[in-house]
Design a protein around this motif. Sequence first.
Motif, PDB file in Angstrom:
ATOM      1  N   ARG A  15      11.461  86.156  -8.050  1.00 39.33           N
ATOM      2  CA  ARG A  15      12.582  85.397  -7.574  1.00 39.33           C
ATOM      3  C   ARG A  15      13.328  86.182  -6.514  1.00 39.33           C
ATOM      4  O   ARG A  15      13.629  85.765  -5.222  1.00 39.33           O
ATOM      5  N   LYS A  16      13.575  87.486  -6.788  1.00 37.02           N
ATOM      6  CA  LYS A  16      14.127  88.434  -5.748  1.00 37.02           C
ATOM      7  C   LYS A  16      13.241  88.730  -4.590  1.00 37.02           C
ATOM      8  O   LYS A  16      13.824  88.746  -3.467  1.00 37.02           O
ATOM      9  N   GLY A  17      12.075  88.819  -5.005  1.00 33.34           N
ATOM     10  CA  GLY A  17      11.139  88.815  -3.749  1.00 33.34           C
ATOM     11  C   GLY A  17      11.093  87.698  -2.790  1.00 33.34           C
ATOM     12  O   GLY A  17      11.060  87.944  -1.751  1.00 33.34           O
ATOM     13  N   GLY A  18      11.184  86.648  -3.373  1.00 32.97           N
ATOM     14  CA  GLY A  18      11.254  85.260  -2.306  1.00 32.97           C
ATOM     15  C   GLY A  18      12.405  85.248  -1.798  1.00 32.97           C
ATOM     16  O   GLY A  18      12.369  84.946  -0.438  1.00 32.97           O
ATOM     17  N   SER A  19      13.463  85.716  -2.530  1.00 33.78           N
ATOM     18  CA  SER A  19      14.895  85.575  -1.939  1.00 33.78           C
ATOM     19  C   SER A  19      15.031  86.474  -0.553  1.00 33.78           C
ATOM     20  O   SER A  19      15.519  86.219   0.396  1.00 33.78           O
ATOM     21  N   LEU A  20      14.425  87.771  -0.921  1.00 35.44           N
ATOM     22  CA  LEU A  20      14.182  88.733   0.152  1.00 35.44           C
ATOM     23  C   LEU A  20      13.576  88.379   1.471  1.00 35.44           C
ATOM     24  O   LEU A  20      13.874  88.615   2.595  1.00 35.44           O
ATOM     25  N   LEU A  21      12.414  87.516   1.063  1.00 34.12           N
ATOM     26  CA  LEU A  21      11.525  87.226   2.253  1.00 34.12           C
ATOM     27  C   LEU A  21      12.353  86.048   3.213  1.00 34.12           C
ATOM     28  O   LEU A  21      12.413  86.009   4.476  1.00 34.12           O
ATOM     29  N   LEU A  22      13.286  85.205   2.476  1.00 30.96           N
ATOM     30  CA  LEU A  22      14.014  84.157   3.278  1.00 30.96           C
ATOM     31  C   LEU A  22      15.418  84.896   3.948  1.00 30.96           C
ATOM     32  O   LEU A  22      15.591  84.293   5.053  1.00 30.96           O
ATOM     33  N   LEU A  23      15.779  85.919   3.320  1.00 36.52           N
ATOM     34  CA  LEU A  23      16.775  86.839   3.881  1.00 36.52           C
ATOM     35  C   LEU A  23      16.311  87.477   5.107  1.00 36.52           C
ATOM     36  O   LEU A  23      17.018  87.369   5.956  1.00 36.52           O
ATOM     37  N   LEU A  24      15.061  88.073   5.211  1.00 45.44           N
ATOM     38  CA  LEU A  24      14.699  88.724   6.443  1.00 45.44           C
ATOM     39  C   LEU A  24      14.362  87.801   7.383  1.00 45.44           C
ATOM     40  O   LEU A  24      14.372  87.789   8.644  1.00 45.44           O
ATOM     41  N   LEU A  25      13.795  86.590   7.228  1.00 43.29           N
ATOM     42  CA  LEU A  25      13.650  85.497   8.294  1.00 43.29           C
ATOM     43  C   LEU A  25      14.951  85.272   8.840  1.00 43.29           C
ATOM     44  O   LEU A  25      14.982  84.906  10.023  1.00 43.29           O
ATOM     45  N   ALA A  26      16.066  84.867   7.983  1.00 42.54           N
ATOM     46  CA  ALA A  26      17.301  84.441   8.555  1.00 42.54           C
ATOM     47  C   ALA A  26      17.706  85.489   9.384  1.00 42.54           C
ATOM     48  O   ALA A  26      18.222  85.492  10.512  1.00 42.54           O
ATOM     49  N   VAL A  27      17.784  86.904   8.690  1.00 39.37           N
ATOM     50  CA  VAL A  27      18.207  88.010   9.580  1.00 39.37           C
ATOM     51  C   VAL A  27      17.403  88.368  10.743  1.00 39.37           C
ATOM     52  O   VAL A  27      18.189  88.694  11.828  1.00 39.37           O
ATOM     53  N   SER A  28      16.429  87.972  10.771  1.00 37.13           N
ATOM     54  CA  SER A  28      15.698  88.390  12.099  1.00 37.13           C
ATOM     55  C   SER A  28      15.841  87.244  13.005  1.00 37.13           C
ATOM     56  O   SER A  28      15.839  87.650  14.382  1.00 37.13           O
ATOM     57  N   SER A  29      16.004  86.167  12.712  1.00 39.39           N
ATOM     58  CA  SER A  29      16.328  85.011  13.631  1.00 39.39           C
ATOM     59  C   SER A  29      17.426  85.193  14.236  1.00 39.39           C
ATOM     60  O   SER A  29      17.730  85.193  15.804  1.00 39.39           O
ATOM     61  N   ILE A  30      18.626  85.322  13.550  1.00 42.99           N
ATOM     62  CA  ILE A  30      19.952  85.605  14.024  1.00 42.99           C
ATOM     63  C   ILE A  30      19.930  86.748  14.743  1.00 42.99           C
ATOM     64  O   ILE A  30      20.807  86.871  15.908  1.00 42.99           O
ATOM     65  N   SER A  31      19.485  87.824  14.432  1.00 43.70           N
ATOM     66  CA  SER A  31      19.593  89.165  15.358  1.00 43.70           C
ATOM     67  C   SER A  31      19.078  89.121  16.420  1.00 43.70           C
ATOM     68  O   SER A  31      19.484  89.525  17.619  1.00 43.70           O
ATOM     69  N   PHE A  32      17.687  88.423  16.494  1.00 47.91           N
ATOM     70  CA  PHE A  32      17.001  88.089  17.805  1.00 47.91           C
ATOM     71  C   PHE A  32      17.660  87.350  18.769  1.00 47.91           C
ATOM     72  O   PHE A  32      17.956  87.331  20.048  1.00 47.91           O
ATOM     73  N   MET A  33      18.525  86.252  18.296  1.00 48.43           N
ATOM     74  CA  MET A  33      19.227  85.451  19.023  1.00 48.43           C
ATOM     75  C   MET A  33      20.457  86.251  19.661  1.00 48.43           C
ATOM     76  O   MET A  33      20.635  86.120  20.866  1.00 48.43           O
ATOM     77  N   LEU A  34      20.963  86.981  18.803  1.00 47.98           N
ATOM     78  CA  LEU A  34      22.333  87.768  19.104  1.00 47.98           C
ATOM     79  C   LEU A  34      21.795  88.816  20.473  1.00 47.98           C
ATOM     80  O   LEU A  34      22.591  88.976  21.227  1.00 47.98           O
ATOM     81  N   VAL A  35      20.516  89.509  20.107  1.00 45.44           N
ATOM     82  CA  VAL A  35      20.314  90.364  20.926  1.00 45.44           C
ATOM     83  C   VAL A  35      20.053  89.653  22.431  1.00 45.44           C
ATOM     84  O   VAL A  35      20.147  90.079  23.566  1.00 45.44           O
TER      85      VAL A  35
END
Length: 332
Positions: free
Chosen positions: A14-34
């Motif tokens: 469960r933690k591994g699945g949550s980490l993948l979703l977190l990285l997807l959200a962080v990557s998209s938001i970070s890319f948009m801010l950059v």
Amino acid sequence: MTSMTHVILPFLLRKGGSLLLLLLAVSSISFMLVHFSPIDPIQAYVGADMLRVSAEQREAIMQYWGLNDPPLVRYWNWISALVKGDLGTSMIFRRPVLEVIGERFAASLTLMGAAWLLSGLIGFVSGVLAAMNRNTWIDKLVRWYCYTLSSTPTFWVGLLFMLVFAVWLGILPIGLAVPAGVTSDQVHFLDRVRHMLLPALTLSVTGIAAIALHTREKLIHVTESDYWLFARARGERGFTLFWRHGLRNVALPAITLQFASFSELFGGAVLAEQVFSYPGLGQAAVEAGLRGDIPLLLGIVLFSAVFVYTGNTMADLSYRLIDPRMKTGKRL
């Protein structure tokens, strides 16, 4: 052992699945801010020679780094390379981002590890002493220290320590990770320790407050319980009373809080490394942000998210491994 595996394995999945979703959200938001950042990556890349760069050269640089592509195309290309383990090439260091992160994190890990251990041990002991000597001068001193340091910025503490120990007393170096002008084969272990003392001390003293105050409140709650009062009525006092009836009750929340402090530790390391010019991951993050190194900045953002998430996962896991009541639970 088998029952423990059945409990831990679903938790990790469960933690591994949550980490993948977190990285997807962080990557998209970070890319948009950059993408919407006011910093021009070409100007940051070229620097002072920007006036000498022709329009053709600027176009060639944008083509080389893929800056001409639409944002969605650039994000898709970056994600596709990320899945293959390629975070790109740093525009500042001209090296693979993974290589730069690995080298800088090795320096930061020693610094953050020392600060993490010191803040945890000192904070736990301080909280215990304050609770066991409630409403005395020891308790008031610990609380005053915690309230003061919790409201003090990390960079200000670092500047204060630098002023006292490096400028006034002259007993510690003013910054860097090794002595200036010395080749790597001439640097001794003690040299690295001396250069690490001030940034590690800065991170330690600012991280003590949370664990100390939490431990104090938890132990005070324990001292007001029936089994504690019964033990005192039987004649138990001092360290023996705490060891038998208080340690486990306050150790588990303290361990959980200490592992969960990875985010504050990483944020403090960014400021401390910048103040002391310590060549760690935090300083690389600041330099990447100021100089528009998009691949390195995004790589550090993802790595920091994994680092903080790992700390929270270790906190949950350690709590379940130490507390016997969690081993028989159906949910984690």
